[in-house]
Design an enzyme around this catalytic site. Structure first.
Site, PDB file in Angstrom:
ATOM      1  N   GLU A  71      -0.741  -7.028  -6.017  1.00 55.08           N
ATOM      2  CA  GLU A  71       0.621  -6.199  -6.680  1.00 55.08           C
ATOM      3  C   GLU A  71       1.732  -6.730  -7.502  1.00 55.08           C
ATOM      4  O   GLU A  71       1.708  -6.017  -8.255  1.00 55.08           O
ATOM      5  CB  GLU A  71       1.085  -5.544  -5.660  1.00 55.08           C
ATOM      6  N   ASP A 261       4.243   1.007   2.347  1.00 52.28           N
ATOM      7  CA  ASP A 261       4.200   1.332   0.704  1.00 52.28           C
ATOM      8  C   ASP A 261       5.012   3.134   0.051  1.00 52.28           C
ATOM      9  O   ASP A 261       4.309   3.422  -0.749  1.00 52.28           O
ATOM     10  CB  ASP A 261       2.161   1.257   1.117  1.00 52.28           C
TER      11      ASP A 261
HETATM   12  O1  LIG Z   1     -10.166  -8.008   5.205  1.00 52.69           O
HETATM   13  C1  LIG Z   1      -9.919  -6.877   4.813  1.00 52.69           C
HETATM   14  C2  LIG Z   1      -8.254  -6.963   4.310  1.00 52.69           C
HETATM   15  O2  LIG Z   1      -8.601  -8.417   2.881  1.00 52.69           O
HETATM   16  C3  LIG Z   1      -7.399  -5.989   4.097  1.00 52.69           C
HETATM   17  O3  LIG Z   1      -6.203  -7.082   3.251  1.00 52.69           O
HETATM   18  C4  LIG Z   1      -5.458  -5.926   3.086  1.00 52.69           C
HETATM   19  C5  LIG Z   1      -5.357  -5.634   0.977  1.00 52.69           C
HETATM   20  O4  LIG Z   1      -4.336  -4.724   0.728  1.00 52.69           O
HETATM   21  C6  LIG Z   1      -2.640  -5.059   1.024  1.00 52.69           C
HETATM   22  O5  LIG Z   1      -2.238  -4.638   0.503  1.00 52.69           O
HETATM   23  C7  LIG Z   1      -0.892  -5.365  -0.335  1.00 52.69           C
HETATM   24  C8  LIG Z   1       0.230  -5.512   0.661  1.00 52.69           C
HETATM   25  O6  LIG Z   1       1.131  -4.521   0.782  1.00 52.69           O
HETATM   26  C9  LIG Z   1       1.505  -3.697  -0.055  1.00 52.69           C
HETATM   27  O7  LIG Z   1       2.989  -3.796  -0.307  1.00 52.69           O
HETATM   28  C10 LIG Z   1       3.810  -4.543   0.245  1.00 52.69           C
HETATM   29  C11 LIG Z   1       4.641  -3.558   1.362  1.00 52.69           C
HETATM   30  O8  LIG Z   1       5.846  -4.294   1.726  1.00 52.69           O
HETATM   31  C12 LIG Z   1       6.132  -5.338   1.404  1.00 52.69           C
HETATM   32  O9  LIG Z   1       6.782  -5.630   2.055  1.00 52.69           O
HETATM   33  C13 LIG Z   1       5.157  -5.716   1.052  1.00 52.69           C
HETATM   34  O10 LIG Z   1       6.816  -6.928   0.290  1.00 52.69           O
HETATM   35  C14 LIG Z   1       4.360  -5.486  -0.045  1.00 52.69           C
HETATM   36  O11 LIG Z   1       3.445  -6.275  -0.464  1.00 52.69           O
HETATM   37  C15 LIG Z   1       0.322  -3.246  -1.708  1.00 52.69           C
HETATM   38  O12 LIG Z   1       0.375  -2.376  -2.081  1.00 52.69           O
HETATM   39  C16 LIG Z   1      -1.111  -4.030  -1.139  1.00 52.69           C
HETATM   40  O13 LIG Z   1      -1.126  -4.241  -2.659  1.00 52.69           O
HETATM   41  C17 LIG Z   1      -2.641  -5.167   3.088  1.00 52.69           C
HETATM   42  O14 LIG Z   1      -1.665  -5.322   3.559  1.00 52.69           O
HETATM   43  C18 LIG Z   1      -4.066  -6.066   3.017  1.00 52.69           C
HETATM   44  O15 LIG Z   1      -4.110  -5.623   4.879  1.00 52.69           O
HETATM   45  O16 LIG Z   1      -7.222  -5.771   4.703  1.00 52.69           O
HETATM   46  C19 LIG Z   1      -8.761  -4.889   5.011  1.00 52.69           C
HETATM   47  C20 LIG Z   1      -9.517  -5.288   5.839  1.00 52.69           C
HETATM   48  O17 LIG Z   1     -10.416  -5.740   6.430  1.00 52.69           O
END
Ligand SMILES: O[C@@H]1[C@@H](O)[C@H](O[C@@H]2CO[C@@H](O[C@@H]3CO[C@@H](O[C@@H]4CO[C@@H](O)[C@H](O)[C@H]4O)[C@H](O)[C@H]3O)[C@H](O)[C@H]2O)OC[C@H]1O
Length: 378
Positions: A71, A261
């Protein structure tokens, strides 16, 4: 890249400077735009989120989670191309390509969503919001600066990535559902994240992807506009972090509420309305979100149900939230709340402290968009 599109025909070509419309001076706006870049990409330890690794690599650090996310890397590349900083863009892309790009396994061709700052992988799976930002940032880089040798053959990289995103073969999974054309939260599940829907990006993929993929992206743009409409609550305009394909909140792991998000939906609506201006439903959603927050102070932003019921839990990213609400003003028609949201952003500094990464990413995008500087490079 030779472009066949015409500004004003396929896309609006209009980049409103809402700060100027609301009375701020051109000089102050230009300073705000530059100061924001300097805060994130400069040397001030209290605000910076960009760091270098050796001579030829750089990364955006998620300062709250102490990791590097696809991201953030893709956001950084979009920031760099908008600011015409090819040097930073190439360092970010080099880091990404060196450490995140997966060359084997079921996610071959995607980017690992989380790594450590030295490049060690924390995860072997992708997060599709990274891929879509990478693709458009790469197309813009190609159009703005021209392609070079791999991996700086930007347009080729973008086309190949988009091909993988929609044609990944078993045992892997595509990132978009081939039937309903909706982006998934992660490839292996069948639900979505409303904040991942970027119809204004897909319109451009429909021009620049491989020929055989263009119709898919055109249909994805329409599907996403419809999805945003059904996933935003009809009264508050709020969307959940994760949602089913029918738009209803998906409460898996507690992600069925308006929280981190979700904030990006307002910003995405604003930019789609600015770039393409084809969906009047977005005006109504923007008005509703801004009305919902009109009587709330950032110090008291919370987690909410999409009906608007507050939890005790405070927002982790109040600056990010007010920034995305401000960006929605590009779509909003209620001028009073639209101006109030923009004024609030103008009077809020970039965030300091350990949680600054996500807030400041959303902040700089809003500053670019509201000053008329978040543009299509064709
Ligand atoms: O085994 C899989 C896992 O690999 C899978 O992982 C997910 C991958 O996407 C992640 O999402 C990213 C991180 O969170 C969002 O933004 C955050 C918003 O809150 C803020 O505090 C933070 O700093 C930001 O980064 C992003 O938009 C996404 O790209 C997600 O968190 C993981 O869980 O999950 C399913 C499993 O089966």
């Amino acid at each position: 890249m030779t472009s066949t599109i015409k500004q004003g025909a396929y896309y609006t070509g209009q980049y409103r400077n809402l700060f100027a419309e609301y009375g701020y001076s051109e000089a102050d706006i230009a300073k705000k735009v530059q100061d924001t870049w300097d805060a994130l990409f400069g040397e001030d330890e209290s605000t910076k989120i960009y760091y270098e690794l050796g001579e030829d690599k750089g990364y955006l650090l998620d300062t709250g989670n102490i990791d590097v996310r696809s991201e953030g890397m893709s956001y950084g590349m979009m920031m760099a191309v908008q600011y015409d900083r090819q040097d930073i863009f190439d360092k970010l892309w080099n880091w990404t390509y060196s450490y995140m790009y997966m060359t084997e396994g079921i996610h071959k061709g995607y980017f690992a969503w989380s790594c450590q700052p030295d490049g060690t992988r924390n995860a072997q799976g992708p997060a599709p919001d990274g891929e879509e930002y990478f693709a458009l940032a790469l197309f813009f880089a190609s159009n703005r600066w021209g392609d070079r040798e791999a991996p700086y053959n930007y347009s080729q990289q973008a086309k190949d990535l988009l091909r993988t995103c929609i044609h990944q073969q078993p045992p892997g999974f595509p990132m978009w559902n081939p039937d309903n054309k909706l982006i998934k939260f992660v490839p292996e599940v069948e639900f979505s994240d409303p904040s991942y829907h970027l119809p204004h990006y897909y319109e451009l993929f429909a021009l620049w992807a491989y020929e055989e993929d263009r119709q898919f992206w055109k249909e994805a743009a329409q599907a996403s506009r419809d999805y945003i409409h059904i996933s935003c609550h009809p009264e508050t305009g709020l969307a959940a972090e994760y949602a089913h394909y029918d738009g209803t909140p998906n409460h898996v792991r507690g992600f069925g509420y308006f929280f981190s998000d979700s904030y990006r939906v307002a910003a995405n609506i604003g930019l789609d309305f600015e770039w393409f201006g084809v969906d009047p439903r977005q005006q109504d959603i923007a008005n509703r979100i801004q009305a919902f927050f009109a009587d709330k102070h950032p110090d008291d932003y919370r987690r909410y149900t999409i009906e608007g019921e507050p939890f005790e839990e405070k927002s982790l990213h109040p600056v990010g939230l007010l920034a995305t609400n401000a960006q929605a003003s590009l779509a909003a028609s209620d001028q009073e709340t639209a101006k109030a949201a923009v004024d609030l952003l103008w009077n809020t500094p970039v965030r300091t402290g350990e949680r600054r990464y996500y807030d400041n990413c959303l902040y700089i995008f809003a500053i670019l968009a509201l000053s008329g500087n978040y543009r299509i490079y064709a």
